[in-house]
Write an enzyme that holds these catalytic residues in place. Structure first.
Site, PDB file in Angstrom:
ATOM      1  N   TYR A  19      -4.225   4.134   6.586  1.00 57.98           N
ATOM      2  CA  TYR A  19      -4.719   3.198   7.614  1.00 57.98           C
ATOM      3  C   TYR A  19      -5.993   3.728   8.259  1.00 57.98           C
ATOM      4  O   TYR A  19      -6.889   2.958   8.612  1.00 57.98           O
ATOM      5  CB  TYR A  19      -3.660   2.971   8.699  1.00 57.98           C
ATOM      6  CG  TYR A  19      -2.421   2.280   8.229  1.00 57.98           C
ATOM      7  CD1 TYR A  19      -2.438   0.932   7.906  1.00 57.98           C
ATOM      8  CD2 TYR A  19      -1.221   2.959   8.125  1.00 57.98           C
ATOM      9  CE1 TYR A  19      -1.293   0.285   7.482  1.00 57.98           C
ATOM     10  CE2 TYR A  19      -0.066   2.333   7.707  1.00 57.98           C
ATOM     11  CZ  TYR A  19      -0.102   0.997   7.382  1.00 57.98           C
ATOM     12  OH  TYR A  19       1.039   0.367   6.954  1.00 57.98           O
ATOM     13  N   LYS A  32       0.842  -1.184   0.000  1.00 60.78           N
ATOM     14  CA  LYS A  32       0.000   0.000   0.000  1.00 60.78           C
ATOM     15  C   LYS A  32       0.879   1.235   0.000  1.00 60.78           C
ATOM     16  O   LYS A  32       2.013   1.120   0.478  1.00 60.78           O
ATOM     17  CB  LYS A  32      -0.949   0.049   1.205  1.00 60.78           C
ATOM     18  CG  LYS A  32      -0.364  -0.278   2.580  1.00 60.78           C
ATOM     19  CD  LYS A  32       0.791   0.455   3.145  1.00 60.78           C
ATOM     20  CE  LYS A  32       0.713   1.920   3.404  1.00 60.78           C
ATOM     21  NZ  LYS A  32       1.963   2.459   4.005  1.00 60.78           N
TER      22      LYS A  32
HETATM   23  P1  NDP Z   1      12.444   1.588   2.443  1.00 73.16           P
HETATM   24  O1  NDP Z   1      12.946   2.903   1.977  1.00 73.16           O
HETATM   25  O2  NDP Z   1      12.962   1.074   3.747  1.00 73.16           O
HETATM   26  O3  NDP Z   1      12.723   0.478   1.341  1.00 73.16           O
HETATM   27  C1  NDP Z   1      12.447   0.679  -0.017  1.00 73.16           C
HETATM   28  C2  NDP Z   1      13.400  -0.182  -0.833  1.00 73.16           C
HETATM   29  O4  NDP Z   1      13.057  -0.020  -2.198  1.00 73.16           O
HETATM   30  C3  NDP Z   1      14.864   0.230  -0.740  1.00 73.16           C
HETATM   31  O5  NDP Z   1      15.522  -0.348   0.361  1.00 73.16           O
HETATM   32  C4  NDP Z   1      15.422  -0.269  -2.055  1.00 73.16           C
HETATM   33  O6  NDP Z   1      15.695  -1.653  -1.913  1.00 73.16           O
HETATM   34  C5  NDP Z   1      14.232  -0.158  -2.998  1.00 73.16           C
HETATM   35  N1  NDP Z   1      14.336   0.990  -3.918  1.00 73.16           N
HETATM   36  C6  NDP Z   1      14.433   0.891  -5.265  1.00 73.16           C
HETATM   37  N2  NDP Z   1      14.507   2.109  -5.826  1.00 73.16           N
HETATM   38  C7  NDP Z   1      14.491   2.999  -4.813  1.00 73.16           C
HETATM   39  C8  NDP Z   1      14.558   4.435  -4.765  1.00 73.16           C
HETATM   40  N3  NDP Z   1      14.651   5.183  -5.883  1.00 73.16           N
HETATM   41  N4  NDP Z   1      14.528   5.031  -3.556  1.00 73.16           N
HETATM   42  C9  NDP Z   1      14.400   4.308  -2.429  1.00 73.16           C
HETATM   43  N5  NDP Z   1      14.327   2.949  -2.415  1.00 73.16           N
HETATM   44  C10 NDP Z   1      14.368   2.296  -3.604  1.00 73.16           C
HETATM   45  O7  NDP Z   1      10.840   1.671   2.466  1.00 73.16           O
HETATM   46  P2  NDP Z   1       9.812   0.735   3.239  1.00 73.16           P
HETATM   47  O8  NDP Z   1      10.316  -0.655   3.277  1.00 73.16           O
HETATM   48  O9  NDP Z   1       9.424   1.362   4.507  1.00 73.16           O
HETATM   49  O10 NDP Z   1       8.533   0.843   2.265  1.00 73.16           O
HETATM   50  C11 NDP Z   1       8.444   0.131   1.039  1.00 73.16           C
HETATM   51  C12 NDP Z   1       6.958  -0.001   0.644  1.00 73.16           C
HETATM   52  O11 NDP Z   1       6.270  -0.738   1.632  1.00 73.16           O
HETATM   53  C13 NDP Z   1       6.198   1.324   0.515  1.00 73.16           C
HETATM   54  O12 NDP Z   1       5.266   1.254  -0.513  1.00 73.16           O
HETATM   55  C14 NDP Z   1       5.474   1.468   1.845  1.00 73.16           C
HETATM   56  O13 NDP Z   1       4.278   2.235   1.770  1.00 73.16           O
HETATM   57  C15 NDP Z   1       5.177   0.011   2.167  1.00 73.16           C
HETATM   58  N6  NDP Z   1       5.093  -0.246   3.609  1.00 73.16           N
HETATM   59  C16 NDP Z   1       4.028  -0.920   4.080  1.00 73.16           C
HETATM   60  C17 NDP Z   1       3.899  -1.190   5.407  1.00 73.16           C
HETATM   61  C18 NDP Z   1       2.734  -1.947   5.908  1.00 73.16           C
HETATM   62  O14 NDP Z   1       2.591  -2.072   7.116  1.00 73.16           O
HETATM   63  N7  NDP Z   1       1.899  -2.509   5.049  1.00 73.16           N
HETATM   64  C19 NDP Z   1       4.901  -0.742   6.379  1.00 73.16           C
HETATM   65  C20 NDP Z   1       6.032  -0.075   5.770  1.00 73.16           C
HETATM   66  C21 NDP Z   1       6.109   0.159   4.438  1.00 73.16           C
HETATM   67  P3  NDP Z   1      17.108  -2.297  -2.394  1.00 73.16           P
HETATM   68  O15 NDP Z   1      18.162  -1.568  -1.606  1.00 73.16           O
HETATM   69  O16 NDP Z   1      16.975  -3.716  -2.044  1.00 73.16           O
HETATM   70  O17 NDP Z   1      17.186  -2.044  -3.872  1.00 73.16           O
END
Ligand code: NDP
Length: 352
Positions: free
Chosen positions: A203, A113
């Site tokens: 949420y 989401k």
């Molecule tokens: P993070 O920033 O921690 O992780 C995002 C990951 O995406 C990065 O670590 C990287 O992985 C990859 N990535 C690829 N391109 C980019 C870019 N241009 N900039 C940043 N990251 C990039 O975010 P979250 O894990 O917190 O969130 C990810 C998704 O999950 C979002 O859509 C968020 O809304 C959702 N979410 C949902 C939750 C829930 O409870 N349902 C809770 C938290 C988040 P790599 O280094 O491996 O390439």
């Protein structure tokens, strides 16, 4: 079996293999540790832009290197027979492209989401799933959380306790921390798509919709004051109200400028159901208030992540739409667009 109080996992070969795309905070800290609790799904592949991180994580979870992909090699996953589902955990505006790539590779999709940045993107994702004849589910874990499900039951289920629901409240807030890389992209419009509403206000929105079990017909919204941080290109707070066909009203807020607010509540003619915290990963408090009695309801051994994975696997097996389908994700994005439109134009926006 004596001593066994949880269902055993399916044999490995009967579980669906899940590829995780994006090894960020949510993947590393919540999804990877909780995926093994699923009966019907198991980790099958990792997709990351950071090779070292991906290799380290693969080793830690016993995954062979041939199941590690980067963003360029991802399309080869079509030939990886161990992967049935691609789970997209990337910044919000990347969800559409990655959903379409995953369907093109013949995989089912679980997408985080908010589903996407715009209604048009959501519709394209649903259409791509139909063309590929694959399932699309959105990661609304709280819809599978036993606390939230019990709250629904108390509001409008077989055990309804609060009379006629009249007012719903949804409040979500946390400080956006620009020194943390996971919040860096959340401040940027081209990656986040929207502000606090897209990230956490969703949420409140999704919560009041499932607690009341009906769809809003009108929304009225206003933005809250900004912090003035020049890096932040998105909204940092919005308050909105929604009208429902039953006559119930929802008052909701979302903010990146308050800390630790995570509440859902429904007030009815005979009592109130409060979830506070409502949508956290591990701690939820559910209170039923009737007259002068406050009953705290405790549900042991819950794992909303595992329940979400198991629902997707069952929907695939039974060839039906999963709960929290793409249509459900689209509904929230459509309402969030209306919330922004109302706040920008200073008038109510009809949803019918
Ligand atoms: P993070 O920033 O921690 O992780 C995002 C990951 O995406 C990065 O670590 C990287 O992985 C990859 N990535 C690829 N391109 C980019 C870019 N241009 N900039 C940043 N990251 C990039 O975010 P979250 O894990 O917190 O969130 C990810 C998704 O999950 C979002 O859509 C968020 O809304 C959702 N979410 C949902 C939750 C829930 O409870 N349902 C809770 C938290 C988040 P790599 O280094 O491996 O390439």
């Amino acid at each position: 079996m004596p001593g066994l109080d949880t269902a055993l996992p399916l044999p490995h070969e009967e579980q669906l293999g899940v590829a995780l795309v994006g090894l960020g905070a949510y993947t590393l800290n919540q999804i990877l540790p909780n995926l093994p609790a699923s009966r019907r799904c198991r980790l099958a592949a990792l997709v990351s832009g950071n090779e070292d991180k991906a290799r380290t994580v693969a080793r830690a979870y016993g995954l062979g290197e041939r199941h590690v992909y980067n963003y360029d090699t991802f399309d080869r996953i079509a030939e990886d027979q161990t992967v049935d589902v691609v789970y997209i955990l990337l910044p919000n505006t990347m969800h559409r492209d990655w959903t379409e790539r995953s369907f093109a590779a013949g995989k089912h999709v679980l997408c985080e989401k908010p589903m996407a940045a715009t209604v048009a993107d959501c519709e394209a994702m649903i259409a791509a799933g139909r063309t590929a004849d694959r399932k699309l589910m959105i990661g609304y874990r709280a819809q599978f959380d036993p606390y939230n499900l019990r709250a629904i039951d108390l509001v409008r289920g077989d055990n309804r306790q609060i009379g006629t629901p009249r007012i719903a409240v949804g409040n979500h807030g946390r400080m956006l921390d620009l020194s943390d890389s996971r919040d860096g992209w959340r401040a940027k419009r081209d990656l986040a798509g929207g502000g606090s509403l897209f990230d956490i206000g969703i949420y409140s929105l999704n919560g009041v919709r499932y607690l009341l079990g009906e769809e809003p017909t009108e929304v009225t919204a206003r933005f809250m004051p900004r912090s003035g941080r020049s890096e932040v290109e998105v909204e940092e707070g919005v308050a909105w109200s929604m009208l429902f066909p039953s006559g119930a009203v929802a008052n909701c807020t979302s903010s990146y400028l308050i800390e630790g607010v995570n509440r859902l509540q429904v007030q009815g003619s005979e009592g109130t159901v409060t979830l506070d915290p409502a949508t956290k990963y591990y701690v939820r408090h559910l209170i039923l208030t009737r007259g002068r009695t406050h009953e705290r309801i405790v549900i042991p051994n819950t794992n909303q992540f595992a329940a979400m994975f198991d629902e997707l696997a069952e929907a695939i097996r039974e060839d039906r739409e999963p709960k929290a389908s793409g249509t459900e994700g689209l509904r929230d994005v459509r309402i969030m667009e209306a919330i922004y439109e109302s706040a920008e134009q200073g008038r109510s926006v009809s949803l019918i």
